[in-house]
Scaffold this active site. Structure first.
Site, PDB file in Angstrom:
ATOM      1  N   ASP A 111      16.482 -17.537-132.135  1.00 39.71           N
ATOM      2  CA  ASP A 111      15.665 -16.478-131.229  1.00 39.71           C
ATOM      3  C   ASP A 111      16.734 -15.667-130.345  1.00 39.71           C
ATOM      4  O   ASP A 111      18.050 -16.250-130.413  1.00 39.71           O
ATOM      5  CB  ASP A 111      14.474 -17.213-130.374  1.00 39.71           C
ATOM      6  CG  ASP A 111      13.339 -16.393-130.317  1.00 39.71           C
ATOM      7  OD1 ASP A 111      13.743 -15.137-129.904  1.00 39.71           O
ATOM      8  OD2 ASP A 111      12.223 -16.610-130.755  1.00 39.71           O
TER       9      ASP A 111
ATOM     10  N   HIS B  28      14.286 -10.632-133.037  1.00 39.74           N
ATOM     11  CA  HIS B  28      14.620 -11.770-132.225  1.00 39.74           C
ATOM     12  C   HIS B  28      16.111 -12.260-132.494  1.00 39.74           C
ATOM     13  O   HIS B  28      16.004 -13.408-132.556  1.00 39.74           O
ATOM     14  CB  HIS B  28      13.484 -12.683-132.490  1.00 39.74           C
ATOM     15  CG  HIS B  28      11.995 -12.383-131.723  1.00 39.74           C
ATOM     16  ND1 HIS B  28      12.235 -12.466-130.339  1.00 39.74           N
ATOM     17  CD2 HIS B  28      11.043 -12.105-132.432  1.00 39.74           C
ATOM     18  CE1 HIS B  28      10.935 -12.249-130.216  1.00 39.74           C
ATOM     19  NE2 HIS B  28       9.971 -11.947-131.067  1.00 39.74           N
TER      20      HIS B  28
ATOM     21  N   GLU C 246       7.645  -8.893-134.160  1.00 43.38           N
ATOM     22  CA  GLU C 246       8.065  -8.319-133.101  1.00 43.38           C
ATOM     23  C   GLU C 246       9.672  -7.831-133.378  1.00 43.38           C
ATOM     24  O   GLU C 246      10.544  -7.833-132.600  1.00 43.38           O
ATOM     25  CB  GLU C 246       8.042  -9.169-132.108  1.00 43.38           C
ATOM     26  CG  GLU C 246       6.824  -9.593-131.361  1.00 43.38           C
ATOM     27  CD  GLU C 246       6.626 -10.451-130.219  1.00 43.38           C
ATOM     28  OE1 GLU C 246       5.675 -10.628-129.827  1.00 43.38           O
ATOM     29  OE2 GLU C 246       7.548 -11.135-130.292  1.00 43.38           O
TER      30      GLU C 246
END
Length: 552
Positions: free
Chosen positions: A194, A265, A332
């Protein structure tokens, strides 16, 4: 006495050639989570005594199926399984024609007979037997005479652990696997990369952990807008540690699914290898993220980026040999840097792309093509469906409960298998009602969500308005433990237990067969096991088993 002698051919289940000593009368009614499809037992009668363990005839112990059953029973906590030359109290048989996780067993005073359609279901039978162990009238361990027929409603029953924001040790990970196994969850989704950390060793690219395995600071627990000013120690799992965890999970009947976040990410990855990002944008200065939330650094659609991903996968896939999927994230992923990058704009022109979001689909399709020759499919968060087509073999993990139309139905209608993970019910990092006074237990996310076990238990994964074709694409469900505010293992236990029990039963039994008040009593019956396992579980009034959490 409840009827427990089944209508199934008696000869099929006749298992004992030993003169086993029956237990003293059993006055305790066993309870199991998740509740089996059918469970009948004898009340106030002698059962099968475990005082001297389970004797296994050498022919059974030396057979492949019998040895697998012994390993499953021992992994479930029934440790006294003893090979014998002339006596046998355990019989195991394959019965074809049922689902892969179907099992049945019969317990009499003389022995135990287990039948499965596939050896993998032995772990499920073993866990039901382990939960059925009670004390007889003399205080010795025993299993009531009982008959069980069982199989789950959904084949994928998962829990996601996130060691990227806060590290989770190998031992604590194994502890969570033991908890998962008891309640028959069979998939660990391991979120290994991440923005805030890259946690898996890739020998071809050592900077991923050298640079991405640490960060300059971490947001405060009680104020995510302020950093703590303390650099984190280097943390990642070596490949040997990965193999160890995967092997341990397999011994419990759990398959580990790795997640490598692509293309968003990716701050930790791009900080390690800046050439993978959009290097031609103004102010380009990637670093391992020190804040939470959605961050801008996104992989660039360069051939060297795709070669890098392929190199990573060449090392990841052998570490997870039983995983049918690789989770690629896909959530995202900001489009801003692609919009700003002259290279990305040229890439769009070359490929006839008018929407920068479509670049993500080039990543998704390339990954699916990379993994297909290895017999692996991709899983992606439901954003992978945005702005374009998705490979038909892709599995969609539907998490955004607020999107309209429903993400799960959208995916099913497009022919994709779906794993349900709605943040409305299965985000175990969210609050679950009354909080302890100790600030260590501050949750992350929507505190008003109040996702206690009753809320989890109320979820219906197969509502009536889904048609048959849509239902066939719902392959499972999963709870997520994002770790922004799960700063150590004891906090993780508090956030997960007993909600994991409710999750397990939601995946196992149709909604109309569930009763929350009855289920609460079964949770209470698990308290001794929680304490035996030293689990920092949440009590009904919101207090933790431990008043002050001890950091893992």
């Amino acid at each position: 006495m409840k009827k427990f002698i089944p209508t199934l051919t008696a000869g099929l289940l006749l298992c004992s050639n030993a003169m086993a000593a029956p237990s003293a009368p059993i006055t305790t009614t066993p309870t199991v989570i998740p509740q089996p499809v059918k469970m009948e037992f004898a009340e106030q009668q002698a059962g099968f005594s475990l005082r001297e363990g389970i004797k296994v005839h050498y022919q059974v112990s030396r057979s492949e199926l019998g040895s697998a059953a012994i390993r499953a029973l021992m992994a479930a906590g029934i440790t006294q399984v003893l090979p014998e030359e002339n006596e046998g109290e355990l019989s195991v048989r394959l019965v074809p024609g049922h689902g892969a996780e179907w099992y049945t067993f019969l317990v009499t005073t003389e022995g135990i007979c287990i039948c499965v359609s596939d050896p993998g279901a032995l772990h499920l039978a073993a866990q039901t037997l382990a939960q059925s162990v009670v004390k007889d009238a003399e205080g010795h361990p025993a299993i009531p005479c009982m008959y069980v027929v069982d199989e789950p409603m959904l084949p994928y029953r998962g829990l996601m652990l996130d060691p990227c924001r806060h590290p989770l040790s190998v031992e604590q990970t194994k502890k969570m696997l033991r908890i998962m196994a008891r309640y028959k969850l069979n998939r660990l989704h391991w979120h290994l990369t991440d923005d805030q950390g890259w946690r898996i060793e890739i020998k071809k690219y050592p900077k991923l952990t050298e640079v991405g395995g640490r960060r300059d600071e971490t947001p405060l627990l009680t104020n995510h807008e302020q950093g703590d000013g303390t650099p984190t120690p280097l943390f990642y799992y070596t490949q040997d540690e990965i193999r160890d965890v995967v092997a341990f999970a397999n011994s419990l009947g759990i398959v580990v699914i790795p997640e490598i976040e692509i293309p968003g990410h990716a701050s930790a990855c791009i900080a390690a290898y800046p050439e993978l990002g959009n290097t031609d944008i103004e102010g380009y200065a990637p670093r391992v993220a020190t804040t939470w939330g959605v961050l801008p650094y996104t992989m660039a659609p360069k051939e060297e980026t795709f070669r890098f991903i392929e190199g990573v996968m060449e090392e990841v896939l052998p570490l997870f040999p039983k995983a049918p999927f690789v989770h690629i994230g896909g959530d995202e992923a900001p489009r801003d840097q692609w919009q700003q990058s002259p290279y990305a704009q040229e890439y769009m022109k070359k490929h006839g792309i008018t929407n920068p979001g479509t670049i993500q689909h080039h990543f998704t399709h390339r990954l699916a093509e990379m993994l297909a020759p290895h017999g692996r499919r991709i899983i992606g968060w439901d954003e992978i469906m945005m702005d374009g087509s998705v490979p038909p073999t892709a599995v969609v993990m539907a998490w955004r409960s607020w999107v309209k139309p429903d993400a799960a139905l959208t995916a099913a209608n497009r022919g994709h298998d779906v794993i349900l993970s709605p943040d409305s019910h299965f985000y175990f990092n969210f609050a679950q009602g009354k909080l302890p006074a100790d600030p260590e237990y501050t949750p992350h996310g929507w505190n008003e969500a109040q996702q206690d076990w009753r809320h989890v238990y109320s979820y219906n994964p197969l509502p009536e308005h889904y048609n048959e074709a849509q239902r066939k694409h719902i392959i499972g469900l999963q709870a997520n433990c994002w770790s922004e505010s799960i700063q150590h293992g004891r906090k993780l236990e508090y956030q997960v237990v007993p909600r994991i029990c409710a999750l397990a039963e939601v995946a196992w039994r149709p909604a109309h067969l569930r009763d929350a008040d009855e289920f609460l009593q079964r949770i209470y019956n698990e308290y001794p096991w929680f304490r035996e396992m030293d689990i920092n579980f949440r009590h009904e009034d919101g207090t933790p088993q431990e008043k002050v959490a001890d950091k893992d």
